[in-house]
Design a protein around this motif. Sequence first.
Motif, short mmCIF file in Angstrom:
data_model
loop_
_atom_site.label_atom_id
_atom_site.label_comp_id
_atom_site.label_asym_id
_atom_site.label_seq_id
_atom_site.Cartn_x
_atom_site.Cartn_y
_atom_site.Cartn_z
N VAL A 9 0.82 -1.21 0.00
CA VAL A 9 0.00 0.00 0.00
C VAL A 9 0.85 1.25 0.00
N SER A 10 1.92 1.26 0.80
CA SER A 10 2.76 2.46 0.89
C SER A 10 3.37 2.82 -0.45
N ASN A 11 3.80 1.82 -1.21
CA ASN A 11 4.40 2.10 -2.51
C ASN A 11 3.36 2.61 -3.52
N VAL A 12 2.13 2.14 -3.39
CA VAL A 12 1.06 2.64 -4.25
C VAL A 12 0.84 4.13 -4.00
N TYR A 13 0.84 4.53 -2.75
CA TYR A 13 0.67 5.94 -2.41
C TYR A 13 1.87 6.77 -2.90
N PHE A 14 3.05 6.20 -2.81
CA PHE A 14 4.22 6.95 -3.25
C PHE A 14 4.21 7.15 -4.76
N ILE A 15 3.81 6.12 -5.50
CA ILE A 15 3.70 6.23 -6.95
C ILE A 15 2.63 7.26 -7.31
N LEU A 16 1.51 7.25 -6.56
CA LEU A 16 0.45 8.24 -6.78
C LEU A 16 0.97 9.65 -6.53
N PHE A 17 1.80 9.81 -5.50
CA PHE A 17 2.40 11.11 -5.20
C PHE A 17 3.24 11.61 -6.38
N LEU A 18 4.08 10.74 -6.91
CA LEU A 18 4.93 11.12 -8.04
C LEU A 18 4.10 11.47 -9.28
N LEU A 19 3.00 10.73 -9.49
CA LEU A 19 2.13 11.01 -10.63
C LEU A 19 1.46 12.38 -10.50
N VAL A 20 0.99 12.69 -9.30
CA VAL A 20 0.33 13.99 -9.09
C VAL A 20 1.31 15.13 -9.32
N ILE A 21 2.54 14.97 -8.82
CA ILE A 21 3.56 16.00 -9.05
C ILE A 21 3.84 16.15 -10.54
N SER A 63 0.46 4.25 5.93
CA SER A 63 0.52 2.88 5.40
C SER A 63 1.87 2.23 5.67
N ARG A 64 2.93 3.02 5.77
CA ARG A 64 4.24 2.44 6.11
C ARG A 64 4.22 1.87 7.53
N ASN A 65 3.44 2.51 8.40
CA ASN A 65 3.35 2.04 9.78
C ASN A 65 2.33 0.92 9.95
N LYS A 66 1.19 1.07 9.28
CA LYS A 66 0.09 0.12 9.47
C LYS A 66 0.02 -0.94 8.39
N GLY A 67 0.38 -0.56 7.15
CA GLY A 67 0.42 -1.53 6.06
C GLY A 67 -0.92 -2.01 5.56
N TYR A 68 -1.96 -1.18 5.63
CA TYR A 68 -3.24 -1.62 5.10
C TYR A 68 -3.99 -0.44 4.48
N PHE A 69 -5.01 -0.76 3.67
CA PHE A 69 -5.87 0.25 3.06
C PHE A 69 -7.28 0.09 3.58
N SER A 70 -7.91 1.21 3.90
CA SER A 70 -9.29 1.20 4.35
C SER A 70 -10.10 2.15 3.47
N ASP A 232 7.67 -3.74 8.78
CA ASP A 232 7.65 -2.30 8.52
C ASP A 232 7.60 -1.51 9.83
N GLY A 233 6.78 -1.99 10.77
CA GLY A 233 6.69 -1.32 12.06
C GLY A 233 7.99 -1.39 12.83
N LEU A 234 8.66 -2.55 12.80
CA LEU A 234 9.94 -2.70 13.48
C LEU A 234 11.00 -1.84 12.83
N ALA A 235 11.02 -1.81 11.50
CA ALA A 235 11.99 -0.98 10.78
C ALA A 235 11.81 0.49 11.13
N SER A 236 10.55 0.92 11.26
CA SER A 236 10.27 2.32 11.60
C SER A 236 10.81 2.66 12.99
N GLN A 237 10.65 1.74 13.94
CA GLN A 237 11.13 2.00 15.31
C GLN A 237 12.65 1.98 15.37
N ILE A 238 13.28 1.20 14.50
CA ILE A 238 14.74 1.15 14.47
C ILE A 238 15.30 2.32 13.67
N ASP A 239 14.41 2.99 12.92
CA ASP A 239 14.79 4.11 12.06
C ASP A 239 15.65 3.65 10.89
#
Length: 323
Positions: A9-21, A63-70, A232-239
Amino acid sequence: MIKKHRSEVSNVYFILFLLVIGIQLTFKVLTKSWLMDEVRFFYISSYQLPFLIGPILFLYMHSRNKGYFSRTHLLHFVPFALAVLMATSYHVGWVKHLHVHPYVYAAFQLSSLTIYGIAAYRISASRFRFFIIAVISIESIIAITLAIMVVYYGRFPDVRFVFIALTLLIYWISYKMMADQGYFITKQNGKNGSGKYAHSSLKPEESAQIETKMTSLLIDNKLFTQSSLTIDGLASQIDTSRHHLSQVINEKLNKTYNEYINELRVNEARRRLCDSASLKYTIAAIAHDAGFNSVSTFNEIFRKQYGTTPSRFRDERLKPDNS
């Protein structure tokens, strides 16, 4: 070359961000008279794109933290839809007397960028925060400039090169962030040897730091007992990035993330099964406290590792205490 995991999900949002720009840049460099004649609706809508940037950034970090779409996430795009409806209704002639001053639009856009920027900043890891600040700042400049251009149309200088420069700056910052997070393959003088991570950008000292932080969180603080914990959550906490964390676990422990976490959980459950003080707890309760969501999964992993069921294992270990 972008690595896999595009389905995340996070990568989908990032691709969408690049498309909008990219869309924003395209509509700002093309000739306005041609756009008004040929694609008036889309051109007018492009002035409302700053309403999309904030929500997309926030949802990317979320989505990087939670990893889901609602489906409720779609509500974040309602302001953009309303702004497009209002702007096009007046300019295209669907509704008369609905004109909103450009400065009012700019004020709402700045408010949206600020609110979502703060929200994204608060839930993001430190390595993403410069990216968020930079994007929100640049988009704010674009929103203000667009409003001034509309108000002083015909008397305002051609600033298309400014839009190009600002958009390219966003792309450059995005590229740097993606490269740092392992989205791109970066060659490195063979320090990581051959195989899956032969071209990883992870340095030995960074790998050691990640391992130390991971050990502290998982073993010392028993973070593995949280059943909702994800890589993803563990990676975020480890930075660090998911890719680098996975590399450290693979290379240092010769395991996958799931194998390592399940090993820690089943060992924790085993320790409690050997403790007579835990007799008052059911097998299911012990499995849950160790971090397992499913008792059947716990039983299967336990049987593979110890060759017996958890209940039989406890009976055998605590039999002397019961006699």
